[in-house]
Design a protein around this motif. Sequence first.
Motif, PDB file in Angstrom:
ATOM      1  N   ILE A   6       0.844  -1.196   0.000  1.00  0.00           N
ATOM      2  CA  ILE A   6       0.000   0.000   0.000  1.00  0.00           C
ATOM      3  C   ILE A   6       0.882   1.249   0.000  1.00  0.00           C
ATOM      4  N   ARG A   7       0.264   2.367  -0.306  1.00  0.00           N
ATOM      5  CA  ARG A   7       0.946   3.663  -0.289  1.00  0.00           C
ATOM      6  C   ARG A   7       0.230   4.578   0.701  1.00  0.00           C
ATOM      7  N   VAL A   8       1.010   5.380   1.378  1.00  0.00           N
ATOM      8  CA  VAL A   8       0.480   6.366   2.311  1.00  0.00           C
ATOM      9  C   VAL A   8       1.085   7.717   1.929  1.00  0.00           C
ATOM     10  N   THR A   9       0.253   8.754   1.891  1.00  0.00           N
ATOM     11  CA  THR A   9       0.712  10.092   1.504  1.00  0.00           C
ATOM     12  C   THR A   9       0.339  11.103   2.575  1.00  0.00           C
ATOM     13  N   LYS A  10       1.262  12.026   2.834  1.00  0.00           N
ATOM     14  CA  LYS A  10       0.997  13.144   3.737  1.00  0.00           C
ATOM     15  C   LYS A  10       1.413  14.420   3.024  1.00  0.00           C
ATOM     16  N   GLU A  11       0.644  15.487   3.257  1.00  0.00           N
ATOM     17  CA  GLU A  11       0.917  16.771   2.633  1.00  0.00           C
ATOM     18  C   GLU A  11       1.397  17.767   3.679  1.00  0.00           C
ATOM     19  N   PHE A  12       2.341  18.611   3.273  1.00  0.00           N
ATOM     20  CA  PHE A  12       2.939  19.626   4.133  1.00  0.00           C
ATOM     21  C   PHE A  12       2.892  20.963   3.409  1.00  0.00           C
ATOM     22  N   SER A  42       5.665   3.644   0.510  1.00  0.00           N
ATOM     23  CA  SER A  42       4.954   2.385   0.312  1.00  0.00           C
ATOM     24  C   SER A  42       5.598   1.284   1.151  1.00  0.00           C
ATOM     25  N   GLY A  43       4.846   0.237   1.293  1.00  0.00           N
ATOM     26  CA  GLY A  43       5.304  -0.918   2.052  1.00  0.00           C
ATOM     27  C   GLY A  43       4.108  -1.774   2.436  1.00  0.00           C
ATOM     28  N   TYR A  44       4.294  -2.567   3.464  1.00  0.00           N
ATOM     29  CA  TYR A  44       3.252  -3.473   3.936  1.00  0.00           C
ATOM     30  C   TYR A  44       2.830  -3.066   5.337  1.00  0.00           C
ATOM     31  N   ALA A  45       1.540  -3.013   5.559  1.00  0.00           N
ATOM     32  CA  ALA A  45       1.020  -2.669   6.876  1.00  0.00           C
ATOM     33  C   ALA A  45       1.383  -3.760   7.875  1.00  0.00           C
ATOM     34  N   LYS A  53       0.938  -0.911  16.480  1.00  0.00           N
ATOM     35  CA  LYS A  53       0.884  -0.330  15.130  1.00  0.00           C
ATOM     36  C   LYS A  53       0.205  -1.283  14.130  1.00  0.00           C
ATOM     37  N   CYS A  54      -0.488  -2.278  14.623  1.00  0.00           N
ATOM     38  CA  CYS A  54      -1.175  -3.242  13.760  1.00  0.00           C
ATOM     39  C   CYS A  54      -2.122  -2.501  12.814  1.00  0.00           C
ATOM     40  N   GLY A  55      -2.025  -2.829  11.535  1.00  0.00           N
ATOM     41  CA  GLY A  55      -2.869  -2.204  10.527  1.00  0.00           C
ATOM     42  C   GLY A  55      -2.263  -0.965   9.899  1.00  0.00           C
ATOM     43  N   MET A  56      -1.098  -0.542  10.408  1.00  0.00           N
ATOM     44  CA  MET A  56      -0.453   0.669   9.878  1.00  0.00           C
ATOM     45  C   MET A  56       0.778   0.326   9.072  1.00  0.00           C
ATOM     46  N   GLY A 128      13.025   1.441   6.781  1.00  0.00           N
ATOM     47  CA  GLY A 128      12.391   0.287   6.153  1.00  0.00           C
ATOM     48  C   GLY A 128      11.208   0.600   5.250  1.00  0.00           C
ATOM     49  N   PHE A 129      11.049   1.855   4.869  1.00  0.00           N
ATOM     50  CA  PHE A 129       9.963   2.240   3.971  1.00  0.00           C
ATOM     51  C   PHE A 129      10.540   2.607   2.608  1.00  0.00           C
ATOM     52  N   ILE A 130       9.696   2.597   1.601  1.00  0.00           N
ATOM     53  CA  ILE A 130      10.126   2.945   0.251  1.00  0.00           C
ATOM     54  C   ILE A 130       9.520   4.299  -0.107  1.00  0.00           C
ATOM     55  N   LEU A 131      10.372   5.276  -0.459  1.00  0.00           N
ATOM     56  CA  LEU A 131       9.855   6.543  -0.967  1.00  0.00           C
ATOM     57  C   LEU A 131       9.343   6.269  -2.369  1.00  0.00           C
TER      58      LEU A 131
END
Length: 156
Positions: A6-12, A42-45, A53-56, A128-131
Amino acid sequence: MQNQMIRVTKEFTFDMAHALFNYDGPCKNIHGHTYRLQVTVSGYANQDPQNVKCGMLIDFGQLKKIVTEKIIDKYDHALVLNEAVPASLRASCYAISEKVHFVAFQPTCENLLLDMKFKLQTAFEHDGFILQAIRLYETPTSWAEWCKEDQPKAFQ
């Protein structure tokens, strides 16, 4: 639940001034923008039910901390100029702003984006995350973006 990428995005948002040294248009003058920065990892929850942090994939607070430390704290309310600005003019830059950064590149949206990408990629890989992508809006209708999937392997 099956664990999928999955991918997670945050805006600044941050405010920054810059000038393009030796440019042939109005951007050669000091001017500012309210930048918007979108960072996608991206990565795996986490699927361990015993882990808080289960599910994140990543806690949004952790994502915010990394981006703030590597990018926002440096650039917010700063004046960013190419280090090619003559030394004779540098002192006057500090006279008008306490937060001046001289960079080894022309501080265009594209070059700032690549500088930010490098800083963030190193930090996220360490954790351990992928940009996956980064997008920098210089104005509400103009932006530059980098996406991992668009790059040859040598530049990922």
